[in-house]
Design a protein around this motif. Sequence first.
Motif, PDB file in Angstrom:
ATOM      1  N   SER A 372       0.839  -1.209   0.000  1.00  0.00           N
ATOM      2  CA  SER A 372       0.000   0.000   0.000  1.00  0.00           C
ATOM      3  C   SER A 372       0.866   1.249   0.000  1.00  0.00           C
ATOM      4  O   SER A 372       0.537   2.235  -0.671  1.00  0.00           O
ATOM      5  CB  SER A 372      -0.934   0.008   1.225  1.00  0.00           C
ATOM      6  N   ALA A 373       1.984   1.206   0.747  1.00  0.00           N
ATOM      7  CA  ALA A 373       2.891   2.367   0.734  1.00  0.00           C
ATOM      8  C   ALA A 373       3.396   2.615  -0.679  1.00  0.00           C
ATOM      9  O   ALA A 373       3.489   3.761  -1.139  1.00  0.00           O
ATOM     10  CB  ALA A 373       4.055   2.127   1.685  1.00  0.00           C
ATOM     11  N   LYS A 374       3.718   1.554  -1.389  1.00  0.00           N
ATOM     12  CA  LYS A 374       4.262   1.702  -2.740  1.00  0.00           C
ATOM     13  C   LYS A 374       3.196   2.196  -3.719  1.00  0.00           C
ATOM     14  O   LYS A 374       3.439   3.112  -4.514  1.00  0.00           O
ATOM     15  CB  LYS A 374       4.847   0.372  -3.219  1.00  0.00           C
ATOM     16  N   LEU A 375       2.029   1.591  -3.670  1.00  0.00           N
ATOM     17  CA  LEU A 375       0.986   1.964  -4.646  1.00  0.00           C
ATOM     18  C   LEU A 375       0.441   3.366  -4.392  1.00  0.00           C
ATOM     19  O   LEU A 375       0.021   4.045  -5.331  1.00  0.00           O
ATOM     20  CB  LEU A 375      -0.162   0.949  -4.602  1.00  0.00           C
ATOM     21  N   PHE A 376       0.445   3.776  -3.130  1.00  0.00           N
ATOM     22  CA  PHE A 376      -0.205   5.048  -2.805  1.00  0.00           C
ATOM     23  C   PHE A 376       0.787   6.159  -2.452  1.00  0.00           C
ATOM     24  O   PHE A 376       0.451   7.112  -1.743  1.00  0.00           O
ATOM     25  CB  PHE A 376      -1.234   4.841  -1.690  1.00  0.00           C
ATOM     26  N   GLY A 377       2.010   6.043  -2.952  1.00  0.00           N
ATOM     27  CA  GLY A 377       2.941   7.169  -2.878  1.00  0.00           C
ATOM     28  C   GLY A 377       3.461   7.502  -1.488  1.00  0.00           C
ATOM     29  O   GLY A 377       3.692   8.671  -1.174  1.00  0.00           O
ATOM     30  N   LEU A 378       3.641   6.473  -0.667  1.00  0.00           N
ATOM     31  CA  LEU A 378       4.151   6.711   0.691  1.00  0.00           C
ATOM     32  C   LEU A 378       5.508   6.057   0.947  1.00  0.00           C
ATOM     33  O   LEU A 378       6.125   6.281   1.983  1.00  0.00           O
ATOM     34  CB  LEU A 378       3.148   6.181   1.728  1.00  0.00           C
ATOM     35  N   PHE A 379       5.950   5.236   0.012  1.00  0.00           N
ATOM     36  CA  PHE A 379       7.193   4.474   0.192  1.00  0.00           C
ATOM     37  C   PHE A 379       8.391   5.306  -0.264  1.00  0.00           C
ATOM     38  O   PHE A 379       8.299   5.983  -1.291  1.00  0.00           O
ATOM     39  CB  PHE A 379       7.110   3.194  -0.644  1.00  0.00           C
ATOM     40  N   PRO A 380       9.512   5.300   0.461  1.00  0.00           N
ATOM     41  CA  PRO A 380       9.868   4.495   1.629  1.00  0.00           C
ATOM     42  C   PRO A 380       9.703   5.220   2.960  1.00  0.00           C
ATOM     43  O   PRO A 380      10.201   4.744   3.979  1.00  0.00           O
ATOM     44  CB  PRO A 380      11.347   4.199   1.372  1.00  0.00           C
ATOM     45  N   LYS A 381       8.999   6.377   2.912  1.00  0.00           N
ATOM     46  CA  LYS A 381       8.723   7.071   4.184  1.00  0.00           C
ATOM     47  C   LYS A 381       7.942   6.139   5.119  1.00  0.00           C
ATOM     48  O   LYS A 381       8.209   6.056   6.315  1.00  0.00           O
ATOM     49  CB  LYS A 381       7.907   8.334   3.864  1.00  0.00           C
ATOM     50  N   LYS A 382       6.963   5.463   4.545  1.00  0.00           N
ATOM     51  CA  LYS A 382       6.146   4.502   5.290  1.00  0.00           C
ATOM     52  C   LYS A 382       6.306   3.122   4.656  1.00  0.00           C
ATOM     53  O   LYS A 382       6.727   3.000   3.505  1.00  0.00           O
ATOM     54  CB  LYS A 382       4.662   4.906   5.212  1.00  0.00           C
ATOM     55  N   GLY A 383       5.916   2.093   5.391  1.00  0.00           N
ATOM     56  CA  GLY A 383       5.800   0.758   4.802  1.00  0.00           C
ATOM     57  C   GLY A 383       7.030  -0.107   4.918  1.00  0.00           C
ATOM     58  O   GLY A 383       7.042  -1.218   4.397  1.00  0.00           O
ATOM     59  N   THR A 384       8.061   0.372   5.602  1.00  0.00           N
ATOM     60  CA  THR A 384       9.231  -0.488   5.779  1.00  0.00           C
ATOM     61  C   THR A 384      10.007  -0.064   7.023  1.00  0.00           C
ATOM     62  O   THR A 384       9.745   1.010   7.592  1.00  0.00           O
ATOM     63  CB  THR A 384      10.140  -0.452   4.522  1.00  0.00           C
ATOM     64  N   ILE A 385      10.924  -0.910   7.436  1.00  0.00           N
ATOM     65  CA  ILE A 385      11.848  -0.556   8.518  1.00  0.00           C
ATOM     66  C   ILE A 385      13.208  -0.385   7.860  1.00  0.00           C
ATOM     67  O   ILE A 385      13.859  -1.364   7.481  1.00  0.00           O
ATOM     68  CB  ILE A 385      11.854  -1.633   9.618  1.00  0.00           C
TER      69      ILE A 385
END
Length: 471
Positions: A372-385
């Motif tokens: 979801s972070a990748k598809l919705f423009g939030l990666f890599p700020k969100k969605g991973t450690i």
Amino acid sequence: MAKLIKGGTIVTASDMYEADVLIEDEKIAAIGTDFDAEEAEIIDATGNYLFPGGIDPHTHLDMPFGGTVTCDDFESGTIAAAYGGTTTIIDFCLTNKGEPLQKAVNTWHEKSQHKAVIDYGFHLMIGEANEAILNELPVIIEEEGITSFKVFMAYKHVFQADDETLFRTLVEAKKLGALVMVHAENGDVIEYLVTKALSEGNTSPIYHALTRPPELEGEATGRAAELTGLAGSQLYVVHVSCAEAVKKITEARSKGYQVWGETCPQYLLLDQTDLEKENFEGAKYVWSPPLREKWNQEVLWNALKSGQLQTFGSDQCSFHFNGQKDLGRDDFSKIPNGGPMIEDRFSLLFSEGVKKGRISLNQFVDLVSTKSAKLFGLFPKKGTIAVGSDADIVIFDPNKKRTISASTHHMNVDYNAFEGMEVTGEPVSVLSRGEFVIKDKAFTGKPGAGKYLKRSRFRSESELKMPVQHR
Ligand code: URP
Ligand code: ZN
Ligand code: ZN
């Protein structure tokens, strides 16, 4: 003050390893061992997993629908989300025909900004695609960071848009770098079947499912996918419930179309027979698309495992049984559609998916967060450690057992569709941008602490393999 999480096992969508995590200024500052961090607050995570905070790509908080309003707002909904291990939500901002999009966005900011305890963004509904609306889209993307647009193919006379609107939205999204989302059911035929059922005196909740057969979800999914291929655009199908829709998504992907699909806990774990429960209890199980015959569950699990479905949303849309669901006691079409799911989404997938061997741990993280972070423009700020990412971290006890109940959940709703179900695995503590929102299972967050997220433009999965900028 810096924090050092020690002794946990980090699990991302691709890796699993033991390491300590140093948090400074809301971000993950370092990952490794033997840190010299005497000043830092030490958090012992021995025996626990460290997951990136869950991202729920599909919520409806404080939303007017079906003659009433969803009973979880941005405060109760995000508190419940945090208890469940979710640190980011993307909520659907509804628009009204004839009104500027910006007006709707302002309304959603008012609903959320002093209430959310975790970070949040908005998807924006497109109900008509006239010149004024299309001219607003670049501004909405640039100024508001809203990079996903939702078109309803169902709910005739309420939200439903026509195919021209869907196609024009797809064309604009390709041009501007946005992802189009669809609720894929054929609303025109549903309207006919509902009117017919009611005229024949069929008013009970099971007729909700019988008037929305899976063929109508498959047909709409296939139509949306073909229009996406024609436009060379990108599509995300929300709340996929049945084999017919999975087939259309799989076919589209095999033709090289950029089509993704989401499913939700209710479709994996509940089925059409729940609508037949006595004393109108079936109303608790009214979702659109409806719950399906049980054999569809295996098709959905396999699609998650094989990657034909890529994300897991809650479709949080809560209505009380007493006072809201019962608006449809004499007419199933008046039962508000939707249910409470924001809190249990994460642990249901862990318990039923990972613990039962249906998906791997890495797939779990991808489904509840990373994709979801990748598809919705939030990666890599969100969605991973990862170093530089927001310190949104779930410290998760994989062996703790818990029984789901409305008497203990934190959603503001008088029932839970999974009442009495035992799940294995529980978030112990949850950090949002480095601050505890849940500490040792107690809420420690603050309404208004959640930040509105301006999201990046849509990037295809192949583009995302390249380094991306933090926004
Ligand atoms: O029944 C559902 N899914 N309610 C929420 C609104 C929607 O269609 O997503
Ligand atoms: Zn929907
Ligand atoms: Zn929804």
